[in-house]
Design a protein around this motif. Sequence first.
Motif, short mmCIF file in Angstrom:
data_model
loop_
_atom_site.label_atom_id
_atom_site.label_comp_id
_atom_site.label_asym_id
_atom_site.label_seq_id
_atom_site.Cartn_x
_atom_site.Cartn_y
_atom_site.Cartn_z
N SER A 495 -11.83 1.85 -10.02
CA SER A 495 -10.46 1.26 -9.54
C SER A 495 -9.46 2.36 -9.33
O SER A 495 -9.10 2.98 -10.35
N ILE A 496 -8.59 2.28 -8.45
CA ILE A 496 -7.22 3.27 -8.16
C ILE A 496 -6.15 2.36 -8.05
O ILE A 496 -6.30 1.55 -7.17
N ALA A 497 -4.97 2.77 -8.68
CA ALA A 497 -3.63 2.16 -8.49
C ALA A 497 -2.73 3.23 -8.47
O ALA A 497 -2.89 4.04 -9.15
N SER A 498 -1.72 2.94 -7.56
CA SER A 498 -0.63 3.74 -7.47
C SER A 498 0.74 3.06 -7.54
O SER A 498 0.78 1.75 -7.37
N ASP A 519 -2.29 14.29 -9.09
CA ASP A 519 -0.98 14.53 -8.93
C ASP A 519 -0.83 14.96 -7.68
O ASP A 519 -1.50 15.79 -7.06
N LEU A 520 0.63 14.46 -6.97
CA LEU A 520 0.81 14.43 -5.71
C LEU A 520 1.22 16.08 -5.61
O LEU A 520 1.44 16.56 -4.38
N GLY A 521 1.88 16.56 -6.46
CA GLY A 521 2.48 17.83 -6.35
C GLY A 521 4.00 17.92 -5.91
O GLY A 521 4.59 16.86 -5.70
N PRO A 522 4.73 18.91 -5.31
CA PRO A 522 6.12 19.03 -4.81
C PRO A 522 5.99 18.33 -3.48
O PRO A 522 5.04 18.42 -2.70
N VAL A 523 7.04 18.12 -3.11
CA VAL A 523 7.52 17.67 -1.63
C VAL A 523 7.06 18.93 -0.72
O VAL A 523 7.73 20.04 -0.75
N PRO A 524 6.31 18.49 0.43
CA PRO A 524 6.03 19.61 1.41
C PRO A 524 7.52 20.03 1.94
O PRO A 524 8.34 19.25 2.14
N SER A 551 -16.99 6.47 1.48
CA SER A 551 -17.96 5.66 0.94
C SER A 551 -18.94 6.46 -0.11
O SER A 551 -19.81 5.67 -0.78
N LEU A 552 -18.76 7.53 -0.13
CA LEU A 552 -19.70 8.53 -1.03
C LEU A 552 -18.79 9.05 -2.23
O LEU A 552 -19.43 9.91 -2.72
N ASN A 553 -17.73 8.45 -2.35
CA ASN A 553 -17.02 9.11 -3.61
C ASN A 553 -16.74 10.69 -3.65
O ASN A 553 -16.75 11.25 -4.65
N ARG A 554 -16.28 11.20 -2.44
CA ARG A 554 -15.90 12.62 -2.14
C ARG A 554 -14.69 12.66 -2.26
O ARG A 554 -14.08 13.94 -2.60
N VAL A 555 -13.62 11.88 -1.73
CA VAL A 555 -12.43 12.17 -1.55
C VAL A 555 -11.66 10.90 -1.80
O VAL A 555 -12.01 9.71 -1.35
N ILE A 556 -10.48 11.04 -2.15
CA ILE A 556 -9.63 9.89 -2.41
C ILE A 556 -8.01 10.27 -1.57
O ILE A 556 -7.64 11.34 -1.49
N ILE A 557 -7.70 9.32 -0.71
CA ILE A 557 -6.61 9.36 0.25
C ILE A 557 -5.44 8.66 -0.25
O ILE A 557 -5.76 7.53 -0.59
N ALA A 558 -4.23 9.16 -0.22
CA ALA A 558 -3.05 8.41 -0.62
C ALA A 558 -1.98 8.98 0.28
O ALA A 558 -1.82 9.94 0.65
N VAL A 565 0.20 12.11 4.17
CA VAL A 565 -0.97 11.56 3.81
C VAL A 565 -2.02 12.99 3.00
O VAL A 565 -2.15 13.81 3.58
N ASN A 566 -2.07 12.52 1.71
CA ASN A 566 -2.76 13.61 0.84
C ASN A 566 -4.16 13.24 0.62
O ASN A 566 -4.45 11.95 0.30
N PHE A 567 -5.08 14.23 0.56
CA PHE A 567 -6.43 14.35 0.42
C PHE A 567 -6.81 14.79 -1.08
O PHE A 567 -6.37 16.02 -1.31
#
Length: 949
Positions: A495-498, A519-524, A551-558, A565-567
């Motif tokens: 589970s992922i929570a933000s 970690d989101l990192g700095p503001v673009p 569906s394959l647990n390769r990428v998390i999108i936030a 939109v961060n990958f």
Amino acid sequence: MVAAVQQERTEGSSAPPRKRVRIENTTKVAKEPRLFAPFRALGLVTNHVPFVLQTRSYKGAADGPTLHLVTCLGKAWAMWEGGKMTLQFVGPDCQEPITSMAMDGKAVWAAAGSDIIKYLRGKEVARISNPFSSTISFILIFGTQLLALTEDGKRMIIWGTVENDVQYTVEFEPGFTATTILHPATYLNKVLVGSSQGCMQLWNIRTQTCIHKFSSASLLTSPSSSQNGAPVGITSLAQSPAIDVVGIGFASGEISVYDIRMDERLLRMKMQDGAVRALSFRTDGHPILASASSNGHIALWDLNAGGRLLHIVRGAHDGAVTAVQWVPGQPLLVSSGEDNSVKQWLFDSPTAAPRLLKFRSGHHAPPHLIRYYGEDGKQLLTASRDRSLRCTSVVRDSRSFELSQGSLVKKATSLSIPVDSLKLPPITALSYSMTRAKDWDDVLTGHTDETFARTWSVKDKKMGKHTFALQGEKKKGVPVGSVKAVCVTACGNFSIASSSTGAIHMYNMQSGIKRKTFDLGPVPEGIKRRVGTAASTKRKERCVNGLASDSLNRVIIASTLDGTVNFFDFHTVELQHTLVLPSSSVSITLHRDSGLLAVVCDDLVVRIIDIETRKVVRELGGFRSRVLDVTFSPDARWLITTSLDSVIRTFDIPTGRLIDAFRTSSVATSISFSPTNDFLATAHVDSVGVYLWANRAQYSEISFHGIVEDDVADVALPSVQGEAEEEALDALASLTVNDTTPDVFVTPPQLDGELVTLTLLPRSRWQTLLNLEVIQQRNKPKEPPKAPEKAPFFLPTLPGVEQRFDLTQAEKEKKTSKRLERAAAGSESVFMQKLQAEDREGDYEGLYSYVKTLSPAAIDLEIRGLVTLNAQRLFLTALMQRLRSHRDFEAVQAFQNVFLRIHGDVLAANPEVREELEGLMEVQKKESERVLELLASSLGTLGFVRDVL
């Protein structure tokens, strides 16, 4: 005075139009949605109108009398079986909301607006109208008469239930506003009428005279006024088992047990909280009075002890209790409330506290977040402002339940506080995965202003054992934000929570241990240039309002509130790519099977992102207000949206066009599309129910041409299904679309004369024809043992020891008919007739159209039947002409192969067919080269496109 009586059958009635007529554009008005049809409403049990209780005894019944409840659902009513609280059927919708109900045997009477409607088995059989055209507020069945009070409380109208005509009309004196009616037991033609001024009158309805007036001074302890200076009105009247004794409830909370014959008050009780909404006397021999308050409490009074308070059930309902009634002769109390619930309370002993026996309930506040649960489309997870999470069944209402938050009732009772005050805050984010639902918790939620996410188990129907905190390490000066988004991975293990401060954590659903941090990192830089000085916000304070995983647990999108939109890589937690949007993002929704991500933006545009290429592939606009929720169809072809302008829009993603839009009477706050592609579920801002809309594309052909905003239709919300089941299914199966447009483009049989076309028949058809002999030999059954021949029964036997038959009669020659001989000699097959009828210079379209309908065995038989040279020359010409027309190429090759294999020796031995054979060889060589050239060109173009992209 004669009432306007309308006696009509339901199927013959003409209901008013359900949508408002648009005047500004009368030439083109959309009458109904093109894609979705109103189907039914879920989760509705009762409202503020008191229920009607009836017991029915049947001869020979061993389990006692049966209990039936009729509750109001707004414009419709529902009948429940009291034993198991199962829904029996629902009445059809009225034109106005129902204000009062009554039962007379098997008939149900409902007052709606100025009409009173009679139903039998859910069918309208009679309708009577108020001659004064005012709204009816209360009705009472009194033998063969029906008594009704008008909304202003100035009149009482009496109808005859047999002829449905007005018999009497009673007008009350000024200063007397009637609110309720009661018929005292054994009082012939007499009723008690309570008023909002706190006084009461006894009327003889046959003579239309007031027999006696009960002043508020004798009914109340302090009748002059209440705390705010207004009169204390009578809110409830109840008949006791004792003759001449009634119970009277007042808006001040006071209760009087009154002897109307002696005009004397016997007992006085007082409810401390709220007004008295209902009264009921126990009828199984124990002198107990039950009273209900507007604050949700139920009090029980011991009448033998001078009205002593025996028990009080605090928070029996989460809203005002609208009705309480004892089941005749049983220690069972039925109550209903404005919290959309009906409950049955059982008393194990005369002095014991009541315990909840059974109930049927739903949300008592409008749900604001709904999602389909599972892949079968039979359940919905619904979250509401009443601080509850419910699993609502689409198939059967009795399967719906609320997920438990612990023993809150016991704790609330001990602390004397409402149960709602102990519940969790309202849910703002919801996610689930059923992959490991049988092993551990499968639902994850985020709540208002909470800094941790919670798990739930639908299988166990309760809250889970884990809470996932987002504050991380406790450091001084590090802000702690509330949960904004949650996500359960497709595998169900993580589970992922933000949070609103930029924290993103991953936890294990089984153990509750934190596994990873993103970690989101700095503001673009793009965000800094767009928002200017506001971009100096620290990166840990960037609000993450959307989470998703593939569906394959390769990428998390936030997604973040500042418009990115961060990958992230699922395993290494590395930030791989950041996509900067032109506007702030509000929420994201991912369709895992297709990899399409819908991002709702603040600039009233929904952007579709392909998570493989990480680019915006569609921008869907045209909204006139903020987008509240979006959902994908199961095949990811449609995107359905709801916005604050109360319009539900459907977009076709491949073309990016708006293909359907309809406006509801109230704003839809949340929507969800069924995984089985049959229903769209919506939740609205002013209703506690969940509404289903049937997908018309499942039942009829739909034209998906684009529409404009002027085509938006005004549609009423679905009602609880009131028709018979077979009628509803027939109506659903016959769903059609009135505004379908004919397809202006019809594919021609051949796009261009220079192109070579195929027959478009299955390849197996021609493969079977070419290998028919092998297939027949392989499928040839083994020869079964031969049975001994049996002589016909009509042959005589010869004398002797051995049995012998006389065959002299059977050896006689049969006479043949000349008519049959001529018919057999002149008969020709349809194949041969069509072959001879075709033009030698034509394309033989009729012949080949007929041949395509034959089976491979029939085609082989027809080709073998070409035994004459004339027939063979005709068939060679048919093959040659069809090749020259560039059509049915593979069919001609199959026919040619079989024909030459069967008749090749005959063709080689006869020079008469040499000319046709040479012509066929020349055409065959030319067309084969043409086909090879076209295939090579197509393969080259395809390779170029593949290498470039």
